[in-house]
Design an enzyme around this catalytic site. Structure first.
Site, PDB file in Angstrom:
ATOM      1  CB  CYS A  81      -0.894   0.068   1.241  1.00 20.09           C
ATOM      2  SG  CYS A  81      -2.041  -1.291   1.434  1.00 20.09           S
ATOM      3  CG  HIS A  99      -6.239  -0.162   1.961  1.00 22.64           C
ATOM      4  ND1 HIS A  99      -7.308   0.063   1.117  1.00 22.64           N
ATOM      5  CD2 HIS A  99      -5.772  -1.388   1.637  1.00 22.64           C
ATOM      6  CE1 HIS A  99      -7.451  -0.990   0.322  1.00 22.64           C
ATOM      7  NE2 HIS A  99      -6.546  -1.890   0.632  1.00 22.64           N
ATOM      8  CG  HIS A 101      -9.316  -5.234   2.468  1.00 21.03           C
ATOM      9  ND1 HIS A 101      -8.502  -6.332   2.350  1.00 21.03           N
ATOM     10  CD2 HIS A 101      -8.744  -4.273   1.693  1.00 21.03           C
ATOM     11  CE1 HIS A 101      -7.489  -6.056   1.545  1.00 21.03           C
ATOM     12  NE2 HIS A 101      -7.607  -4.809   1.150  1.00 21.03           N
ATOM     13  CD  GLU A 122     -27.154  15.616  10.190  1.00 25.27           C
ATOM     14  OE1 GLU A 122     -27.909  16.082   9.318  1.00 25.27           O
ATOM     15  OE2 GLU A 122     -26.561  16.318  11.030  1.00 25.27           O
ATOM     16  CG  HIS A 172      -9.236  -3.931  -3.160  1.00 27.39           C
ATOM     17  ND1 HIS A 172      -8.050  -3.886  -3.866  1.00 27.39           N
ATOM     18  CD2 HIS A 172      -8.885  -3.861  -1.864  1.00 27.39           C
ATOM     19  CE1 HIS A 172      -7.037  -3.809  -3.025  1.00 27.39           C
ATOM     20  NE2 HIS A 172      -7.516  -3.781  -1.803  1.00 27.39           N
TER      21      HIS A 172
HETATM   22 ZN    ZN Z   1      -6.217  -3.799  -0.141  1.00 32.67          ZN
END
Ligand code: ZN
Length: 220
Positions: A81, A99, A101, A122, A172
């Site tokens: 990442c 990140h 999932h 809202e 993903h």
């Molecule tokens: Zn990922």
């Protein structure tokens, strides 16, 4: 609300471990996927790839400089990442990127084309620069076989959507950022709520991207 949050600790190593444990309980970083990176000054902290995020210890973290050069390398490999986290640091001046999932993020990409859109919810107000009557848009990029291959299309999406603080990745998950860890966490929670809301609304036959009919108009 008198107890002081352990989040008042500002050591980025501690924060990353705490946030990963929280995100694990939310189902955002299970199966060793996902993660979070914090930038403080010219130092960037992130977890190694493929580790159990809820068991992370401060000494397990990689430390990089602002250009992405590794300064401290513990056991394991640098997260795939890394170039995606750096996209948000470099293009948007983010202070933290996470990140996820999350199943909600994944499902949101199944009910959308190139953009996730909602309005009149809202929790949109939790995303910087958005009000209840605005339209909130998150770009969606197509998944690739390898995480690092997402870097270019994510960079293009970030530049094309300056109001967004997230990029969804089809089937993903999502990358979300903020000016610091607290804003990134708030954004991650609000976006996830909106993803879940839009998916559930769709199940009821309600399109979350369409403004509700005003009461007066509906009464006619
Ligand atoms: Zn990922």
């Amino acid at each position: 609300m008198t107890t002081e949050s352990p989040m008042s600790k500002t050591d980025p190593r501690q924060l990353i471990c705490e946030l990963c444990r929280q995100f694990y309980t939310q189902g955002w970083v299970s199966g060793t996927g996902g993660g979070i990176s914090i930038k403080e000054g010219d130092r960037v902290y992130m977890a190694p790839s493929g580790v159990q995020k809820e068991r992370l210890q401060p000494e397990d973290l990689f430390v990089l400089d602002g250009s992405g050069k590794v300064l401290e390398a513990p056991a394991g490999n640098l997260s795939a990442c890394a170039p995606l986290f750096f996209n948000a640091f470099d293009i948007r001046g983010a202070g933290a990127v996470m990140h996820s999932h999350s199943i909600n993020a994944l499902m949101a990409t199944l009910i959308s084309g190139d953009e996730f859109r909602v309005t009149h919810l809202e929790m949109m107000k939790g995303i910087a620069g958005h009000g209840y009557h605005d339209e909130l848009v998150v770009p969606i990029i197509e998944n690739t076989a390898h995480e690092h291959d997402l870097a270019d299309s994510m960079g293009e999406a970030i530049r094309a959507y300056p109001k967004a603080f997230a990029v969804l990745v089809r089937r993903h998950g999502v990358y979300v950022w903020g000016k610091d860890w607290a804003e990134a966490k708030r954004h991650a929670e609000c976006y996830d709520y909106l993803f879940e809301a839009a998916v559930k609304m769709r199940q009821l036959g309600v399109d979350a991207s369409v403004p509700p009919v005003e009461r007066a108009e509906a009464a006619q």
